[in-house]
Design a protein around this motif. Structure first.
Motif, PDB file in Angstrom:
ATOM      1  N   ARG A 175       0.857  -1.201   0.000  1.00 41.84           N
ATOM      2  CA  ARG A 175       0.000   0.000   0.000  1.00 41.84           C
ATOM      3  C   ARG A 175       0.882   1.237   0.000  1.00 41.84           C
ATOM      4  O   ARG A 175       2.094   1.160   0.095  1.00 41.84           O
ATOM      5  N   ASP A 176       0.246   2.380  -0.071  1.00 40.51           N
ATOM      6  CA  ASP A 176       0.922   3.669   0.024  1.00 40.51           C
ATOM      7  C   ASP A 176       1.584   3.802   1.396  1.00 40.51           C
ATOM      8  O   ASP A 176       1.076   3.278   2.384  1.00 40.51           O
ATOM      9  N   SER A 177       2.714   4.494   1.462  1.00 40.53           N
ATOM     10  CA  SER A 177       3.440   4.595   2.737  1.00 40.53           C
ATOM     11  C   SER A 177       3.106   5.857   3.528  1.00 40.53           C
ATOM     12  O   SER A 177       3.825   6.214   4.455  1.00 40.53           O
ATOM     13  N   LEU A 178       2.029   6.536   3.170  1.00 35.73           N
ATOM     14  CA  LEU A 178       1.680   7.800   3.839  1.00 35.73           C
ATOM     15  C   LEU A 178       1.020   7.577   5.197  1.00 35.73           C
ATOM     16  O   LEU A 178       0.063   6.816   5.308  1.00 35.73           O
ATOM     17  N   THR A 179       1.536   8.235   6.223  1.00 36.97           N
ATOM     18  CA  THR A 179       0.888   8.292   7.535  1.00 36.97           C
ATOM     19  C   THR A 179       0.612   9.752   7.874  1.00 36.97           C
ATOM     20  O   THR A 179       1.463  10.618   7.642  1.00 36.97           O
ATOM     21  N   ARG A 180      -0.563  10.010   8.408  1.00 35.62           N
ATOM     22  CA  ARG A 180      -0.932  11.374   8.808  1.00 35.62           C
ATOM     23  C   ARG A 180      -1.509  11.332  10.215  1.00 35.62           C
ATOM     24  O   ARG A 180      -2.336  10.470  10.519  1.00 35.62           O
ATOM     25  N   PHE A 181      -1.045  12.228  11.055  1.00 35.77           N
ATOM     26  CA  PHE A 181      -1.644  12.330  12.400  1.00 35.77           C
ATOM     27  C   PHE A 181      -1.491  13.731  12.973  1.00 35.77           C
ATOM     28  O   PHE A 181      -0.703  14.536  12.498  1.00 35.77           O
ATOM     29  N   TRP A 182      -2.284  13.987  13.988  1.00 34.64           N
ATOM     30  CA  TRP A 182      -2.090  15.144  14.850  1.00 34.64           C
ATOM     31  C   TRP A 182      -1.276  14.661  16.047  1.00 34.64           C
ATOM     32  O   TRP A 182      -1.552  13.579  16.577  1.00 34.64           O
ATOM     33  N   LEU A 183      -0.325  15.443  16.477  1.00 35.14           N
ATOM     34  CA  LEU A 183       0.418  15.026  17.667  1.00 35.14           C
ATOM     35  C   LEU A 183       0.760  16.197  18.564  1.00 35.14           C
ATOM     36  O   LEU A 183       0.760  17.356  18.126  1.00 35.14           O
ATOM     37  N   ARG A 184       0.961  15.889  19.806  1.00 36.66           N
ATOM     38  CA  ARG A 184       1.550  16.837  20.743  1.00 36.66           C
ATOM     39  C   ARG A 184       2.176  16.050  21.882  1.00 36.66           C
ATOM     40  O   ARG A 184       1.946  14.851  22.027  1.00 36.66           O
ATOM     41  N   ASP A 185       2.977  16.738  22.663  1.00 37.83           N
ATOM     42  CA  ASP A 185       3.590  16.126  23.836  1.00 37.83           C
ATOM     43  C   ASP A 185       2.469  15.629  24.759  1.00 37.83           C
ATOM     44  O   ASP A 185       1.488  16.336  24.991  1.00 37.83           O
ATOM     45  N   ALA A 186       2.608  14.405  25.265  1.00 40.71           N
ATOM     46  CA  ALA A 186       1.553  13.815  26.096  1.00 40.71           C
ATOM     47  C   ALA A 186       1.325  14.625  27.370  1.00 40.71           C
ATOM     48  O   ALA A 186       0.229  14.627  27.922  1.00 40.71           O
ATOM     49  N   GLN A 187       2.374  15.296  27.833  1.00 41.59           N
ATOM     50  CA  GLN A 187       2.226  16.160  29.008  1.00 41.59           C
ATOM     51  C   GLN A 187       1.858  17.593  28.617  1.00 41.59           C
ATOM     52  O   GLN A 187       1.873  18.494  29.455  1.00 41.59           O
ATOM     53  N   GLN A 188       1.595  17.770  27.342  1.00 44.46           N
ATOM     54  CA  GLN A 188       1.294  19.097  26.802  1.00 44.46           C
ATOM     55  C   GLN A 188       2.402  20.113  27.073  1.00 44.46           C
ATOM     56  O   GLN A 188       2.146  21.298  27.300  1.00 44.46           O
ATOM     57  N   ARG A 189       3.624  19.628  27.059  1.00 41.29           N
ATOM     58  CA  ARG A 189       4.749  20.564  27.122  1.00 41.29           C
ATOM     59  C   ARG A 189       4.722  21.406  25.846  1.00 41.29           C
ATOM     60  O   ARG A 189       4.598  20.887  24.744  1.00 41.29           O
ATOM     61  N   PRO A 190       4.868  22.723  25.971  1.00 42.67           N
ATOM     62  CA  PRO A 190       4.861  23.570  24.771  1.00 42.67           C
ATOM     63  C   PRO A 190       6.035  23.215  23.850  1.00 42.67           C
ATOM     64  O   PRO A 190       7.125  22.873  24.317  1.00 42.67           O
ATOM     65  N   VAL A 191       5.802  23.301  22.567  1.00 44.74           N
ATOM     66  CA  VAL A 191       6.832  22.926  21.593  1.00 44.74           C
ATOM     67  C   VAL A 191       7.908  24.010  21.515  1.00 44.74           C
ATOM     68  O   VAL A 191       7.626  25.196  21.645  1.00 44.74           O
ATOM     69  N   ASP A 192       9.149  23.571  21.338  1.00 42.06           N
ATOM     70  CA  ASP A 192      10.255  24.483  21.039  1.00 42.06           C
ATOM     71  C   ASP A 192      11.147  23.783  20.014  1.00 42.06           C
ATOM     72  O   ASP A 192      10.755  22.736  19.473  1.00 42.06           O
ATOM     73  N   LEU A 193      12.307  24.332  19.724  1.00 43.31           N
ATOM     74  CA  LEU A 193      13.120  23.752  18.643  1.00 43.31           C
ATOM     75  C   LEU A 193      13.599  22.334  18.955  1.00 43.31           C
ATOM     76  O   LEU A 193      13.492  21.455  18.094  1.00 43.31           O
ATOM     77  N   PRO A 194      14.105  22.047  20.168  1.00 40.74           N
ATOM     78  CA  PRO A 194      14.453  20.639  20.446  1.00 40.74           C
ATOM     79  C   PRO A 194      13.250  19.709  20.325  1.00 40.74           C
ATOM     80  O   PRO A 194      13.355  18.600  19.774  1.00 40.74           O
ATOM     81  N   ALA A 195      12.087  20.143  20.806  1.00 32.96           N
ATOM     82  CA  ALA A 195      10.887  19.296  20.739  1.00 32.96           C
ATOM     83  C   ALA A 195      10.479  19.060  19.278  1.00 32.96           C
ATOM     84  O   ALA A 195      10.043  17.963  18.907  1.00 32.96           O
ATOM     85  N   LEU A 196      10.634  20.099  18.457  1.00 29.33           N
ATOM     86  CA  LEU A 196      10.302  19.963  17.038  1.00 29.33           C
ATOM     87  C   LEU A 196      11.229  18.948  16.367  1.00 29.33           C
ATOM     88  O   LEU A 196      10.800  18.132  15.543  1.00 29.33           O
ATOM     89  N   ALA A 197      12.510  18.969  16.742  1.00 33.39           N
ATOM     90  CA  ALA A 197      13.459  17.979  16.218  1.00 33.39           C
ATOM     91  C   ALA A 197      13.004  16.575  16.584  1.00 33.39           C
ATOM     92  O   ALA A 197      12.994  15.664  15.752  1.00 33.39           O
ATOM     93  N   ALA A 198      12.609  16.390  17.827  1.00 34.45           N
ATOM     94  CA  ALA A 198      12.165  15.065  18.286  1.00 34.45           C
ATOM     95  C   ALA A 198      10.917  14.614  17.532  1.00 34.45           C
ATOM     96  O   ALA A 198      10.823  13.474  17.070  1.00 34.45           O
ATOM     97  N   MET A 199       9.964  15.531  17.382  1.00 34.72           N
ATOM     98  CA  MET A 199       8.705  15.187  16.708  1.00 34.72           C
ATOM     99  C   MET A 199       8.910  14.821  15.234  1.00 34.72           C
ATOM    100  O   MET A 199       8.102  14.082  14.660  1.00 34.72           O
ATOM    101  N   SER A 200       9.950  15.357  14.641  1.00 30.47           N
ATOM    102  CA  SER A 200      10.230  15.072  13.223  1.00 30.47           C
ATOM    103  C   SER A 200      10.497  13.596  12.968  1.00 30.47           C
ATOM    104  O   SER A 200      10.459  13.136  11.837  1.00 30.47           O
ATOM    105  N   ASP A 201      10.786  12.876  14.030  1.00 27.74           N
ATOM    106  CA  ASP A 201      11.115  11.457  13.903  1.00 27.74           C
ATOM    107  C   ASP A 201       9.990  10.565  14.457  1.00 27.74           C
ATOM    108  O   ASP A 201      10.175   9.359  14.620  1.00 27.74           O
ATOM    109  N   ALA A 202       8.819  11.148  14.700  1.00 26.56           N
ATOM    110  CA  ALA A 202       7.752  10.419  15.411  1.00 26.56           C
ATOM    111  C   ALA A 202       6.993   9.422  14.535  1.00 26.56           C
ATOM    112  O   ALA A 202       5.954   8.926  14.946  1.00 26.56           O
ATOM    113  N   PHE A 203       7.515   9.142  13.357  1.00 25.26           N
ATOM    114  CA  PHE A 203       6.857   8.183  12.474  1.00 25.26           C
ATOM    115  C   PHE A 203       7.551   6.835  12.571  1.00 25.26           C
ATOM    116  O   PHE A 203       8.777   6.779  12.603  1.00 25.26           O
ATOM    117  N   TYR A 204       6.775   5.802  12.602  1.00 25.11           N
ATOM    118  CA  TYR A 204       7.404   4.482  12.598  1.00 25.11           C
ATOM    119  C   TYR A 204       7.946   4.212  11.194  1.00 25.11           C
ATOM    120  O   TYR A 204       7.548   4.861  10.215  1.00 25.11           O
TER     121      TYR A 204
END
Lengths: 281, 281
Positions: B176-205
């Motif tokens: 099948r197509d390899s596209l995954t789409r989701f909404w995400l945020r830190d589970a503790q609702q920590r506000p996003v910053d540049l390190p957090a954005l770097a981490a989230m960039s890898d949140a795909f399996y």
């Protein structure tokens, strides 16, 4: 090192002349000299610097093929000699992680002009699928070779057959899509290999010139190339035309990113490349 | 360094606990310790290592904001202490080029587990255009939070509201197509910053698990993140959901590349990320 008087040894390729790296007493250190045939507006074409990083690793104790390259352009190289330090930070059984620094000396000693990381790895014949197909496009012979822009020397090193997205004829600030598509090959028809593919990945002029129809001072900050094709696959491409396209995604705060893809005429994806580019205003 | 007994200080964020880096006598050297809350199958989640590289630079003599990051994963980190050397290879008036090495010691001395390059630069308020728009998508509240896959700890650090492209329920090798789409945020609702954005960039399996509906041994080899958003823009996003999508382009010779993009709910492109991933068969 002797200043090279070439641009072109009899029967030789200008690309190879620019990639000549001489071993030094330090096994991690290679010495080279900028080549006038690959000059950009200021310093050498970024693609030739990317190719040099690949070449430096392939001339070192490299156990396998480059798979991934990131080059960071720290300053415009000056015409003259340079050194490349290529160090394998980690060698595993089938993977090597390289750190590279290109330096030039000035009054204050050696200064870093570019850094790079490169991952080399053993390619294996496993499950494969190419999801990004060659877009529908007419044969290269359908299009005339062009000089994309006249101000720099390196563009003459490529035969570029423009499909669309050339430098706008009128700099009127009108906005349009940033997509450029062309067929390209080495102007001397040198067969493509991994260093040549790295160089070609940067063969697009800055997307902002197209996007807003006007000249702005720019400079690539960081370029990443993923080499999908193996040396063997590239040998089969040889000196055939390569289809290449590039487009930008976002222009903000003085930086934009552009993504490029290169395919063989037969439809094989050869490389994906991404870069982030500084723009002045 | 004391082994951290947290996962979570009272009122603190687990993300920040994992990013604690202690200064050493050498100003270029920072000391840290892996955090169990961010464990992947083997070693820590790649995204937390990416975030650590950003954090290391921001804790050093960094004159400006990270714009571009490339992390190369040389080996799986072991649970325990590590050191990050962050060196500014070149500092210009408005740009810095960083080289980073993360090492862990074993019987044979320090071994390089990851390398990185990072470009930090002054963001300026110049001409801007965002060409990559937030795709049409329903509000995050429309989708239920899911655990993408149960085998690892780090996925619990995110609230992921899957739109489509979850891990296939049946491992039957169907394509099948390899596209995954989701909404995400830190589970503790920590506000996003540049390190957090770097981490989230890898949140795909790994895309290959989706593309061919089955588990294969994989490992990210190299990850590049372009930070389009400034710290100020991220502050405005805060702990709102972020829309993220990823897709692969090519699977060949044991490596595939996947591209991810992250947007704010308001439609601002926050980051583009590209990675090349090893797969075994």
């Amino acid at each position: 090192m002797n200043t090279p008087s070439r641009p072109c040894e009899p029967g030789g390729y200008v690309f190879d002349a620019a990639l000549m790296l001489r071993a030094s007493e330090n096994p991690e250190l290679l010495e080279g000299h900028t080549h006038p045939s690959w000059a950009n507006m200021v310093g050498p074409y970024g693609g030739i610097t990317a190719a040099l990083m690949v070449q430096a690793v392939m001339q070192s104790q490299c156990l396998a093929e480059p798979v991934s390259l990131t080059v960071n352009y720290a300053a415009a190289l000056k015409d003259g000699p340079y050194r490349i330090q290529a160090r394998a930070a980690r060698s595993n059984r089938s993977t090597q992680h390289w750190l590279l620094e290109l330096t030039q000396s000035d009054r204050d000693g050696p200064a870093v002009m570019a850094t790079a990381t490169l991952v080399s790895a053993v390619r294996r014949d496993v499950w494969r699928r190419q999801d990004l197909a060659l877009p529908p496009v007419q044969a290269p012979e359908t299009f005339e070779p062009v000089i994309l822009f006249d101000a720099v020397e390196w563009v003459r090193r490529y035969e570029i057959r423009l499909i669309d997205g050339g430098v706008p004829a009128v700099s009127d600030g009108s906005e349009r899509d940033s997509l450029t598509r062309f067929w390209l090959r080495d102007a001397q028809q040198r067969p493509v290999d991994l260093p040549a593919l790295a160089a070609m990945s940067d063969a697009f002029y800055p997307r902002i010139w197209l996007r807003r129809a006007g000249w702005v001072a720019t400079g690539t900050v960081s370029l990443t190339v993923y080499f999908h094709a193996s040396t063997q696959e590239l040998a089969a491409v040889g000196s055939q035309h390569i289809y290449a396209q590039a487009r930008a995604q976002d222009f903000r705060h003085g930086f934009f990113d552009q993504t490029a893809h290169l395919w063989s005429r037969g439809g094989l994806l050869l490389a994906s490349a991404h870069q982030i580019v500084y723009y002045k205003e």
